[in-house]
Design a protein around this motif. Structure first.
Motif, PDB file in Angstrom:
ATOM      1  N   GLY A 174       0.777  -1.231   0.000  1.00  0.00           N
ATOM      2  CA  GLY A 174       0.000   0.000   0.000  1.00  0.00           C
ATOM      3  C   GLY A 174       0.811   1.285   0.000  1.00  0.00           C
ATOM      4  O   GLY A 174       2.049   1.281   0.031  1.00  0.00           O
ATOM      5  N   PRO A 175       0.114   2.427  -0.032  1.00  0.00           N
ATOM      6  CA  PRO A 175       0.782   3.730  -0.070  1.00  0.00           C
ATOM      7  C   PRO A 175       1.697   4.009   1.117  1.00  0.00           C
ATOM      8  O   PRO A 175       2.568   4.869   1.039  1.00  0.00           O
ATOM      9  N   ASN A 176       1.493   3.282   2.239  1.00  0.00           N
ATOM     10  CA  ASN A 176       2.394   3.482   3.380  1.00  0.00           C
ATOM     11  C   ASN A 176       3.823   3.100   3.058  1.00  0.00           C
ATOM     12  O   ASN A 176       4.745   3.423   3.812  1.00  0.00           O
ATOM     13  N   SER A 177       4.016   2.399   1.938  1.00  0.00           N
ATOM     14  CA  SER A 177       5.370   2.013   1.551  1.00  0.00           C
ATOM     15  C   SER A 177       6.135   3.176   0.939  1.00  0.00           C
ATOM     16  O   SER A 177       7.343   3.091   0.736  1.00  0.00           O
ATOM     17  N   ILE A 178       5.441   4.270   0.646  1.00  0.00           N
ATOM     18  CA  ILE A 178       6.090   5.448   0.060  1.00  0.00           C
ATOM     19  C   ILE A 178       6.551   6.357   1.194  1.00  0.00           C
ATOM     20  O   ILE A 178       5.736   6.889   1.951  1.00  0.00           O
ATOM     21  N   PRO A 179       7.852   6.571   1.332  1.00  0.00           N
ATOM     22  CA  PRO A 179       8.338   7.433   2.417  1.00  0.00           C
ATOM     23  C   PRO A 179       7.820   8.853   2.263  1.00  0.00           C
ATOM     24  O   PRO A 179       7.674   9.357   1.151  1.00  0.00           O
ATOM     25  N   ARG A 180       7.555   9.484   3.370  1.00  0.00           N
ATOM     26  CA  ARG A 180       7.154  10.887   3.327  1.00  0.00           C
ATOM     27  C   ARG A 180       8.363  11.748   3.017  1.00  0.00           C
ATOM     28  O   ARG A 180       9.486  11.430   3.397  1.00  0.00           O
ATOM     29  N   ARG A 181       8.153  12.860   2.336  1.00  0.00           N
ATOM     30  CA  ARG A 181       9.283  13.708   1.939  1.00  0.00           C
ATOM     31  C   ARG A 181       9.956  14.324   3.149  1.00  0.00           C
ATOM     32  O   ARG A 181      11.131  14.640   3.127  1.00  0.00           O
ATOM     33  N   ALA A 182       9.195  14.513   4.186  1.00  0.00           N
ATOM     34  CA  ALA A 182       9.758  15.074   5.419  1.00  0.00           C
ATOM     35  C   ALA A 182       8.931  14.553   6.574  1.00  0.00           C
ATOM     36  O   ALA A 182       7.768  14.170   6.401  1.00  0.00           O
ATOM     37  N   LEU A 183       9.492  14.502   7.748  1.00  0.00           N
ATOM     38  CA  LEU A 183       8.756  14.001   8.895  1.00  0.00           C
ATOM     39  C   LEU A 183       7.623  14.935   9.286  1.00  0.00           C
ATOM     40  O   LEU A 183       6.606  14.514   9.811  1.00  0.00           O
ATOM     41  N   ASP A 184       7.783  16.204   9.032  1.00  0.00           N
ATOM     42  CA  ASP A 184       6.742  17.160   9.390  1.00  0.00           C
ATOM     43  C   ASP A 184       6.021  17.597   8.130  1.00  0.00           C
ATOM     44  O   ASP A 184       6.452  18.504   7.430  1.00  0.00           O
ATOM     45  N   GLN A 185       4.893  16.958   7.802  1.00  0.00           N
ATOM     46  CA  GLN A 185       4.144  17.303   6.611  1.00  0.00           C
ATOM     47  C   GLN A 185       3.409  18.628   6.767  1.00  0.00           C
ATOM     48  O   GLN A 185       2.887  19.174   5.807  1.00  0.00           O
ATOM     49  N   SER A 186       3.369  19.125   7.986  1.00  0.00           N
ATOM     50  CA  SER A 186       2.646  20.381   8.205  1.00  0.00           C
ATOM     51  C   SER A 186       3.456  21.582   7.718  1.00  0.00           C
ATOM     52  O   SER A 186       2.944  22.686   7.669  1.00  0.00           O
ATOM     53  N   ALA A 187       4.725  21.352   7.378  1.00  0.00           N
ATOM     54  CA  ALA A 187       5.553  22.469   6.929  1.00  0.00           C
ATOM     55  C   ALA A 187       6.262  22.109   5.639  1.00  0.00           C
ATOM     56  O   ALA A 187       7.483  22.058   5.560  1.00  0.00           O
ATOM     57  N   PRO A 188       5.490  21.846   4.546  1.00  0.00           N
ATOM     58  CA  PRO A 188       6.095  21.421   3.299  1.00  0.00           C
ATOM     59  C   PRO A 188       7.009  22.467   2.688  1.00  0.00           C
ATOM     60  O   PRO A 188       7.881  22.141   1.907  1.00  0.00           O
ATOM     61  N   GLN A 189       6.803  23.747   3.061  1.00  0.00           N
ATOM     62  CA  GLN A 189       7.652  24.775   2.487  1.00  0.00           C
ATOM     63  C   GLN A 189       9.097  24.653   2.941  1.00  0.00           C
ATOM     64  O   GLN A 189       9.989  25.236   2.334  1.00  0.00           O
ATOM     65  N   GLU A 190       9.341  23.866   3.978  1.00  0.00           N
ATOM     66  CA  GLU A 190      10.700  23.727   4.482  1.00  0.00           C
ATOM     67  C   GLU A 190      11.488  22.646   3.737  1.00  0.00           C
ATOM     68  O   GLU A 190      12.678  22.493   3.960  1.00  0.00           O
ATOM     69  N   VAL A 191      10.824  21.881   2.873  1.00  0.00           N
ATOM     70  CA  VAL A 191      11.529  20.856   2.113  1.00  0.00           C
ATOM     71  C   VAL A 191      12.462  21.546   1.130  1.00  0.00           C
ATOM     72  O   VAL A 191      12.033  22.368   0.321  1.00  0.00           O
ATOM     73  N   PRO A 192      13.748  21.243   1.152  1.00  0.00           N
ATOM     74  CA  PRO A 192      14.702  21.919   0.262  1.00  0.00           C
ATOM     75  C   PRO A 192      14.396  21.663  -1.206  1.00  0.00           C
ATOM     76  O   PRO A 192      13.999  20.557  -1.588  1.00  0.00           O
ATOM     77  N   GLN A 193      14.598  22.671  -2.026  1.00  0.00           N
ATOM     78  CA  GLN A 193      14.379  22.521  -3.458  1.00  0.00           C
ATOM     79  C   GLN A 193      15.310  21.464  -4.039  1.00  0.00           C
ATOM     80  O   GLN A 193      14.943  20.735  -4.971  1.00  0.00           O
ATOM     81  N   SER A 194      16.499  21.341  -3.469  1.00  0.00           N
ATOM     82  CA  SER A 194      17.454  20.349  -3.969  1.00  0.00           C
ATOM     83  C   SER A 194      16.910  18.929  -3.803  1.00  0.00           C
ATOM     84  O   SER A 194      17.161  18.056  -4.647  1.00  0.00           O
ATOM     85  N   TYR A 195      16.166  18.707  -2.729  1.00  0.00           N
ATOM     86  CA  TYR A 195      15.558  17.383  -2.496  1.00  0.00           C
ATOM     87  C   TYR A 195      14.505  17.099  -3.559  1.00  0.00           C
ATOM     88  O   TYR A 195      14.459  16.012  -4.138  1.00  0.00           O
ATOM     89  N   ILE A 196      13.649  18.083  -3.809  1.00  0.00           N
ATOM     90  CA  ILE A 196      12.598  17.926  -4.813  1.00  0.00           C
ATOM     91  C   ILE A 196      13.212  17.646  -6.176  1.00  0.00           C
ATOM     92  O   ILE A 196      12.773  16.740  -6.911  1.00  0.00           O
ATOM     93  N   ASP A 197      14.241  18.416  -6.536  1.00  0.00           N
ATOM     94  CA  ASP A 197      14.883  18.232  -7.836  1.00  0.00           C
ATOM     95  C   ASP A 197      15.495  16.836  -7.949  1.00  0.00           C
ATOM     96  O   ASP A 197      15.427  16.200  -9.019  1.00  0.00           O
ATOM     97  N   ARG A 198      16.091  16.352  -6.866  1.00  0.00           N
ATOM     98  CA  ARG A 198      16.735  15.044  -6.902  1.00  0.00           C
ATOM     99  C   ARG A 198      15.705  13.927  -7.070  1.00  0.00           C
ATOM    100  O   ARG A 198      15.898  13.004  -7.879  1.00  0.00           O
ATOM    101  N   ILE A 199      14.599  13.999  -6.319  1.00  0.00           N
ATOM    102  CA  ILE A 199      13.575  12.973  -6.430  1.00  0.00           C
ATOM    103  C   ILE A 199      12.973  12.962  -7.836  1.00  0.00           C
ATOM    104  O   ILE A 199      12.774  11.897  -8.442  1.00  0.00           O
ATOM    105  N   ASN A 200      12.674  14.140  -8.360  1.00  0.00           N
ATOM    106  CA  ASN A 200      12.123  14.213  -9.714  1.00  0.00           C
ATOM    107  C   ASN A 200      13.107  13.644 -10.735  1.00  0.00           C
ATOM    108  O   ASN A 200      12.709  12.937 -11.670  1.00  0.00           O
ATOM    109  N   ALA A 201      14.380  13.959 -10.575  1.00  0.00           N
ATOM    110  CA  ALA A 201      15.396  13.450 -11.507  1.00  0.00           C
ATOM    111  C   ALA A 201      15.496  11.933 -11.430  1.00  0.00           C
ATOM    112  O   ALA A 201      15.655  11.252 -12.460  1.00  0.00           O
TER     113      ALA A 201
END
Length: 239
Positions: A174-201
């Motif tokens: 199930g979807p629980n197998s997908i790791p969350r991008r950050a432990l605190d989903q309440s503050a998605p703006q704090e996820v570094p752009q470099s992380y997003i770019d790497r995952i997309n790549a």
């Protein structure tokens, strides 16, 4: 022929009735653990059924682990076995160790799935993979929750193996197998752009290898993606 069918149906009903009756008596304690059930002849007289019905009901109870026939002695009540939990029902997605455990298991399965998908996927499956890739990349770039889209991409790749066991496995965990991008989903703006770019790549590399029909590159890209996720979560454990 019709008479035989009716007789068979009636016998199955009698078997189920006797089985349920005996099961309830065992659970209620009327037949305690370690005691012997009434003999076949006694059950036949008490419940007004044939020996065949009694034997089939006892066989059903034995299959459930409730009784054990002992040669020359009779049928004895067993201690109930502890219920085995269904796989992947006790996953705690808030624990880093659980996330890593699932990532290790996914790596073992999904690396091969990517390789098979590169050799077997149909044009319609290619299209679905592309649409799923676009959806997860857009969700990541827009800093929206991407778990469902990420899961859909991995499921689409598993389906493209054209081996039904791969998508069955992905759906089971199930979807629980997908790791969350950050432990605190309440503050998605704090996820570094470099992380997003790497995952997309990483997703791009997986899909490009599959579409390019390069099974080795597809396996390598999926391995790098999932191994990278493992390493990122292990780094969080060390903090």
């Amino acid at each position: 022929m019709r008479r035989s069918a009716i007789t068979t149906t009636a016998r199955k009903t009698l078997v189920a009735t006797l089985r349920d009756n005996l099961r309830e008596q065992i659970k209620s304690g009327k037949f305690a653990i370690g005691t012997r059930l009434p003999s076949e002849a006694e059950l036949t007289r008490e419940h007004l059924v044939s020996r065949t019905v009694v034997r089939e009901a006892i066989a059903a109870l034995r299959a459930d682990g409730l009784v054990e026939p002992r040669q020359g002695s009779g049928v004895y009540v067993l201690e109930p076995q502890a219920e085995i939990p269904a796989p992947f029902t006790n996953i705690d997605s808030t624990r880093l160790s659980s996330v890593i455990e699932l990532l290790e298991l996914r790596t073992a399965v999904e690396v091969e799935a990517a390789g098979l998908a590169s050799q077997r996927c149909s044009p319609s499956q290619e299209e679905k993979i592309i649409l799923c890739l676009r959806a997860v990349n857009e969700a990541n770039s827009d800093r929206r929750p991407s778990t469902e889209a990420d899961f859909a991409l991995h499921l689409a790749i598993a389906e493209a193996t054209n081996n039904p066991r791969f998508p069955e496995f992905i759906q089971m965990i199930g979807p629980n197998s997908i790791p969350r991008r950050a432990l605190d989903q309440s503050a998605p703006q704090e996820v570094p752009q470099s992380y997003i770019d790497r995952i997309n790549a990483e997703h791009d590399q997986i899909v490009n290898a599959i579409l390019g029909r390069d099974d080795n590159a597809a396996r390598d890209a999926m391995r790098m993606h999932l191994k990278g996720s493992q390493e990122r979560y292990r780094n969080l454990l060390r903090k």
